[in-house]
Structures are given as C-alpha cells and as structure tokens.
Scaffold this motif. Structure first.
Motif, PDB file in Angstrom:
ATOM      1  N   ARG A 432       0.834  -1.205   0.000  1.00  0.00           N
ATOM      2  CA  ARG A 432       0.000   0.000   0.000  1.00  0.00           C
ATOM      3  C   ARG A 432       0.871   1.260   0.000  1.00  0.00           C
ATOM      4  NH1 ARG A 432      -5.210   1.191   0.920  1.00  0.00           N
ATOM      5  NH2 ARG A 432      -5.657  -0.987   1.351  1.00  0.00           N
ATOM      6  N   GLN A 433       2.005   1.216   0.697  1.00  0.00           N
ATOM      7  CA  GLN A 433       2.898   2.362   0.738  1.00  0.00           C
ATOM      8  C   GLN A 433       4.086   2.120  -0.188  1.00  0.00           C
ATOM      9  OE1 GLN A 433       2.276   5.079   2.406  1.00  0.00           O
ATOM     10  NE2 GLN A 433       0.563   4.396   3.682  1.00  0.00           N
ATOM     11  N   ASP A 541      -1.953   6.498  -6.556  1.00  0.00           N
ATOM     12  CA  ASP A 541      -1.524   6.655  -5.162  1.00  0.00           C
ATOM     13  C   ASP A 541      -1.358   8.138  -4.863  1.00  0.00           C
ATOM     14  OD1 ASP A 541      -0.349   6.667  -2.674  1.00  0.00           O
ATOM     15  OD2 ASP A 541       1.091   5.082  -3.126  1.00  0.00           O
ATOM     16  N   GLY A 543      -0.618   9.412  -1.947  1.00  0.00           N
ATOM     17  CA  GLY A 543       0.093   9.598  -0.694  1.00  0.00           C
ATOM     18  C   GLY A 543       1.152  10.676  -0.695  1.00  0.00           C
ATOM     19  N   ASN A 596      -4.613   6.183  -0.458  1.00  0.00           N
ATOM     20  CA  ASN A 596      -3.804   7.083   0.376  1.00  0.00           C
ATOM     21  C   ASN A 596      -4.195   8.547   0.218  1.00  0.00           C
ATOM     22  OD1 ASN A 596      -2.226   4.923   1.407  1.00  0.00           O
ATOM     23  ND2 ASN A 596      -0.938   4.968  -0.423  1.00  0.00           N
ATOM     24  N   VAL A 599      -4.571  10.483   3.758  1.00  0.00           N
ATOM     25  CA  VAL A 599      -3.463  10.954   4.583  1.00  0.00           C
ATOM     26  C   VAL A 599      -3.408  12.475   4.596  1.00  0.00           C
ATOM     27  CG1 VAL A 599      -2.136   8.877   4.058  1.00  0.00           C
ATOM     28  CG2 VAL A 599      -1.741  10.940   2.705  1.00  0.00           C
ATOM     29  N   GLU A 629     -10.374   4.471  -1.519  1.00  0.00           N
ATOM     30  CA  GLU A 629      -9.940   4.056  -0.179  1.00  0.00           C
ATOM     31  C   GLU A 629     -10.551   2.719   0.237  1.00  0.00           C
ATOM     32  OE1 GLU A 629      -7.505   5.258   1.008  1.00  0.00           O
ATOM     33  OE2 GLU A 629      -7.354   7.366   0.477  1.00  0.00           O
ATOM     34  N   THR A 652       1.023  -2.857   7.364  1.00  0.00           N
ATOM     35  CA  THR A 652       1.267  -1.503   7.824  1.00  0.00           C
ATOM     36  C   THR A 652       2.035  -1.581   9.129  1.00  0.00           C
ATOM     37  OG1 THR A 652      -0.857  -1.468   8.992  1.00  0.00           O
ATOM     38  CG2 THR A 652      -0.812  -0.608   6.747  1.00  0.00           C
ATOM     39  N   ASN A 656       5.867   3.201   8.376  1.00  0.00           N
ATOM     40  CA  ASN A 656       5.237   3.936   7.290  1.00  0.00           C
ATOM     41  C   ASN A 656       5.392   5.439   7.471  1.00  0.00           C
ATOM     42  OD1 ASN A 656       4.443   1.609   6.012  1.00  0.00           O
ATOM     43  ND2 ASN A 656       2.404   1.581   6.913  1.00  0.00           N
ATOM     44  N   ARG A 660       7.230   8.001   4.958  1.00  0.00           N
ATOM     45  CA  ARG A 660       6.576   9.184   4.407  1.00  0.00           C
ATOM     46  C   ARG A 660       7.395  10.440   4.700  1.00  0.00           C
ATOM     47  NH1 ARG A 660       1.921   8.492   6.613  1.00  0.00           N
ATOM     48  NH2 ARG A 660       1.134   7.237   4.916  1.00  0.00           N
TER      49      ARG A 660
END
Length: 667
Positions: A432-433, A541, A543, A596, A599, A629, A652, A656, A660
């Motif tokens: 996911r990240q 994404d 994020g 994401n 966030v 989401e 997760t 994370n 970031r």
C-alpha cells in the motif's frame, strides 16, 4: 492482592495511640504527627482497595506481571520506542503498570547516547537534550536495567567538545564485559577508534551484535542542483581490532560495518553480516578471502555486501561453493562481475531467500543479462513464492568528482550526466505504501522477492535492458506494475513492460507524475489503432502528491505555476476521458482506484467525500466501478460502496510514517 490480605486490611483499625491521644485531649503538637500517620495509612489502604477492585473489574489485572512485562516490551519494539523511551507513557496508566514497567530491566536496557542535534533526520521528534538531562536519563536507565544485557547506541559522542566531556563517564558501558550485548557506534574517526581500542582490551562474553559506522563521508541524495565537492577525510579506514573477534567475543553473531575494515580470516559463525565499503575505503582483502569467510558462516541469515567500484576480481572466474542453507535475504553491491561471481557461488539457498544485486558501475548488456539470468534461476526454484508485482525505478547517475550521486526522477543541473540507473524488483504482493529505498539500498525486505539494479552503458537502450530482465524472470503470474517510483516513463519503456509481462492487468502510479500522461498516450494509441484494452485497472496513489515541486503550466518560460495537487486533478480528468473513449469502443476499464488520499487534510484531498457525493460521474464508464480508499462504488453498491482490497498481504507498521517523512525530504 490475596483475599486473606484484603480481609486483614479491612479489619485493621487505627492504632491505639491515636485513640488514646484523642480521648486524653493531647496538645496539637503531640496529636498532629499521629493524625498525619493515620492519613498516610488510610491513603495506602484506599489505594490497595482500589487495586483489588480494579483486579475484579478489569481483565488486564488478571495478567501475571511477567506476561504484562512481555507485552510492554513487544509494544515498545513495534512502536520503535525503546531508545527514545516514549513507551514510558504506559507508566501513567495506573499504579500496577508503573510498578511492572519500572521493574522490567529489559525496557531500560536500550540506552542511546546520541546527541539529537547531530542527527540528519529527527524521526522521533525529540528536542535537543541538555547534557545534564541526558546524563541523568542514562544514570536512571543503568540503575533500572540492573544486570540485564545492554543495547547501546551512540552517534555523536565527541562530535562537540562540551558533549564529549560530559559523556565520557558513560563510555565504560561499551566495554563492560558483563553487560554489553549490542553496540551501535558511529562518529568521527578519533572517537570511534579510541572506543574500539579500549573495548579490545577486554573479553566480551555476552556481546552478540556490533555495528560501527565511520561518519566521515556524506552522500548527496535527492533532486535539485548538485552540491559543491565536500571536504573528504583521509581515505584510511578504521580497523576493527582483532581482539573483538574470535574467542574474545564467543557469542558475536552480527557484524555491521561501514568505513571500517576487519580481518576476514577471523570471521566465522555469523548470523548477519553488513559490510559497506565506498570508493574511499577498501576491504583490504581478496574476493576469495571474502568467499572463504562467508563459507565459515553456514548459518548466515542476513548478508549485505557493498564493495567499492575499484574492487575487481582477482583473476578467478569462479569461486568455491558457499552453502547458505539459512539465508533469508542478501544484498550485493559491486561491479557486475563481482556481483555475478559471488552470487553464483551461493548454494543450497532456501527457495524463499530474498536477493538484491546492484551493479555499481556501467555494464554491458551481456553483464546485465548474466545477473538477471542468475536471479531468474533463483526465482524458479521449486517452492519459490509466486511473483505477482513488478516495480520499476529509474535514476540519473552523475559524476561529481568524488564518486556517484543519484537523483531520482528529477531535473538535476550542474553535474556530468554519466548514465541512467534502472532498478527492477519482483514482489510477492502489492504494498500500500511506496518504499523510499529504491533504488539506493534496495534491501530485499517486505514484499520484495528479488531485485536488480544496473547502469547500462551509453550504447544500450534502457527498454532493451528492461525487456531482457523481464524475459529472464518467472513472471507468468505477475499481474501488476508498480511505477510509483518513476516520475517520467517514456512510451518505449511502457511498450517493453507490456510486451514482456503480458499477464499484467493493473498499473499503480502517482497521479501527478508525467508517467501517467505517457501511459495515457500509449493506451490511447492502442485503443485508436487496434481497438484493444492494454490494462484493466489503474490505481492512483495520492500519498505523496503534496510533497512534489511546483512546475510551470506553460513550460520553462511561463509564470503561471501549478501545484502537484492541481496537476493530479488534471491528470485524473484526462484518465476519465480515456475511460469514456474506451467504453464507447466497447473495451472499458474495469476499475479506477484512488488510495492514500486520506493521509491529507480534507481540503487537500482529491475527493472531498460528503454523504451526498455523486459517485456516478466517476464510475459510469467503468466496467466494475470506481474504488476509493478500499470501497467500490457502482450502480449495485450505491453510495455506501462495497469493500475491495487491492493490497492483500500488504502490512502496515510504524515505519510507514518514517518512510513518508523521508520521502518528503529526500524526493
């Protein structure tokens, strides 16, 4: 508290001296001490009654102290709070938790002597600690840790003269033979050498891990102009004393060194070995000696070998076999011939071992093909995990007079463009990240199964290299392309990806990146000329949208600027227009997905959801629907949506936030 103890306490009355004093009307001077003592007794009594009541009303009070202590340790480890002591907030919950936490030596045995003002990134958010406060904290930890094995971390000891003087009394924890179990030591050459020489005078019966980093060299990582040539220290590396190896440290199983040399003849029985040598340090040995050392570590689980570009084979084309039956992950960074020779010598590797090969110098197509073929053979071992995702990253490699500087997908001025670095990773699931380590370290963790990073020579087209890599790997079950680490992807690269990974149905990328625009061009051409659909699903994404740079709407000479958020919205509009054209051609995409986005603050999100949000404008031209989401919206699900997880297997963690933060300031 036992029931009998509670009964005894409930039946306990005030002392007879207090009754007698009140009855005889003693003076206030005589009576006050008796009343104070009774108040204290009543307070203690109420606390113990409250503890007994809590034990009856809360399941947590039924846990044995030993079990609660282990839970505290696990929590502190998972939240990365052992060194910064943020786990101590647990002590404020209740008296019992306080007592258990204070009396758990392991929680206090992780001691950091790092000066926060000297660290590059303040991930923990700690403010600079005054020396006196830092010393007081260390004294308290040492007292509460007792005889527990100590894990010591230091990074700036001696970097400032005032800090050096105040922290000198605590250097003894490094060579306390009865307690030191793990040491992470970094700093300038003088202080690191002094500490190691003092440690070498003692035997360390419980020392299991040692990590030493000579912090004399800084690397420039990121986008923007290259810095001026930094001051380089003497390229004489720090030697690891022989007395810290062998019989003097019988339990030593983990060694991590950077800018440090060691006697490879004494290396044996390690579980983890990380050895980093840049172009200013050399291993002071031959490849054969390194191979022999690895062969003496049959239980090796974690290997990271970073060799300088000047380190060349000693003439032997092949090495003796190195059985590594316990290997979990390995990273080798060197010139391509060293990478190939060393990895080819590995035998009996588990099918689940994660491998990363990084060719540090420009390579011919034949050299890159050899590396990719070796990785492909490893990926085809019976029982090997199925590869479902292919990740791509590209970077520009510059020569700045002191080595190599890498800028990820950015506009870099002021350097001598050497070549383009191509990084390809095969993953077992979609994260996911996005991980910010591509393509620098590429430590094969998490979903990474194998990874190859190479610098094709100037006569080689990157798309041809990419095609050769993909053809060498077992990608029959790969259904997803992760392009989030690329800001720009030429159409030739898109063509190589889809031609050599025909099972791909999903692409994930960043909506503000130019890569999405070239993907739209490629998909539109295929739709117009052949009437076919290349992919079924596109994931955007969000994020890192807010972490990008401003760019001109009208090219380099324009004055009107667009933010990455605006660019992302423009790209989404174009993607939706393509969806309309594909639906009219009878080959609609199945889904468009945004992840994401949550966030960001509500006002900065791509979609500002409210109960009356009209999702039909987003899913009307899609075969399955629009996913936001993790919720699929279409005619059947209505505005509430139905759950849809595109990241099965993704984990997760507390890391994370670190990823970031680093992505924001590195890229």
């Amino acid at each position: 508290m036992e029931k009998q103890a509670l009964l005894s306490m409930l039946q306990d009355l005030a002392p007879s001296e207090l009754f007698e004093g009140v009855e005889s009307a003693q003076s206030a001077k005589e009576l006050l001490p008796l009343l104070d003592a009774e108040l204290q007794r009543c307070t203690n009594r109420m606390q113990r009654i409250q503890q007994y009541r809590n034990k009856l009303s809360s399941p947590m009070y039924t846990l044995l102290p030993e079990l609660l202590s282990k839970i505290f340790v696990i929590y502190a480890q998972d939240q990365l709070e052992l060194f910064n002591l943020r786990w101590t907030k647990l002590l404020l919950v209740c008296r019992r938790w306080y007592d258990v936490g204070v009396s758990t030596p392991k929680l206090w045995s992780y001691i950091s002597l790092v000066d926060p003002s000297a660290t590059a990134f303040h991930f923990s958010g700690n403010a600079q600690l005054p020396d006196a406060r830092l010393a007081k904290r260390i004294e308290a930890q040492l007292a509460r840790a007792g005889t527990a094995p100590l894990t010591i971390k230091t990074g700036a000891l001696g970097r400032r003269s005032d800090a050096s003087e105040s922290m000198k009394p605590y250097r003894s924890v490094f060579w306390n033979a009865g307690s030191l179990a793990s040491l992470s030591l970094s700093g300038d050459k003088t202080n690191v050498t002094a500490t190691l020489n003092e440690m070498a005078r003692h035997r360390h019966p419980v020392l299991k891990e040692i990590s030493i980093v000579y912090e004399g060299i800084r690397f420039h990582i990121g986008t923007g102009p290259l810095p001026t040539t930094p001051h380089l220290p003497s390229n004489t590396p720090i030697p690891l004393p022989d007395n810290l190896l062998g019989d003097n440290s019988p339990k030593l199983s983990t060694i991590s060194i950077s800018g440090v040399t060691l006697n490879w003849a004494l290396v044996q029985n390690l579980r983890a070995l990380h050895a980093t040598f840049d172009d200013n340090t050399t291993p002071a040995t031959s490849l054969d000696n390194i191979a022999d050392a690895l062969a003496r570590c049959p239980r090796l689980e974690d290997l990271q070998m970073m060799l300088p570009t000047s380190f060349l084979p000693n003439g032997a084309e092949t090495l003796a076999s190195i059985p590594l039956r316990s290997l979990r992950k390995a990273t080798i960074r060197a010139n391509s011939d060293i990478c190939a020779a060393l990895f080819q010598a590995f035998t009996d590797m588990p099918c689940r071992a994660r491998i990363s090969l990084l060719s540090a110098t420009t390579s011919t197509p034949q050299q890159i093909s050899r590396l990719s073929s070796l990785l492909g053979t490893h990926g085809r071992i019976d029982g090997a995990p199925t590869i479902r995702v292919v990740s791509i990253a590209q970077g520009a490699v510059f020569a700045n007079g002191i080595g190599m500087t890498i800028a990820i997908n950015g506009n870099v001025q002021g350097g001598d463009l050497r070549s383009t670095q191509l990084c390809v990773a095969a993953r077992t699931y979609l994260d996911r990240q996005r991980h910010f380590d591509m393509p620098f370290a590429m430590t094969p963790t998490g979903s990474i199964r194998m990874c190859l990073t190479a610098i094709p020579n100037n006569d080689t087209q990157p798309e041809n290299v990419l095609a050769d890599i993909l053809q060498s790997w077992p990608l029959a079950s790969a259904t997803c392309l992760d392009i989030r680490s690329c800001r720009s992807v030429p159409i030739e690269i898109w063509r190589a990806l889809f031609d050599n990974a025909p099972g791909v149905t999903t692409v994930i990328l960043r909506p503000e990146a130019a890569a999405l625009l070239t993907l739209m061009d490629f998909l539109t051409t295929a739709l117009r000329e052949d009437g076919r659909r290349i992919v079924k699903n596109i994931i955007l994404d969000m994020g890192e949208v807010s972490f990008g740079h401003m760019s001109s709407l009208f090219g380099g000479g324009g004055v009107l600027q667009e933010t990455p958020n605006v660019r992302a919205r423009v790209c989404l509009m174009r993607l939706l227009q393509y969806c309309t054209n594909a639906a009219q051609a009878g080959v609609p995409l199945d889904t468009i997905e945004l992840v994401n986005d949550n966030v960001h603050q509500q006002g900065d999100r791509m979609i500002q959801t409210v109960p009356e949000t009209d999702w039909s404008e987003l899913y009307r031209d899609l075969g399955e629907g629009f996913v936001y989401e993790g919720f699929l919206r279409n005619v059947s699900t209505g505005p509430e949506g139905a759950r849809k997880d595109s990241f099965v297997g993704s984990k997760t963690s507390a890391h994370n936030e670190v990823h970031r933060y680093a992505r924001r300031y590195i890229f």
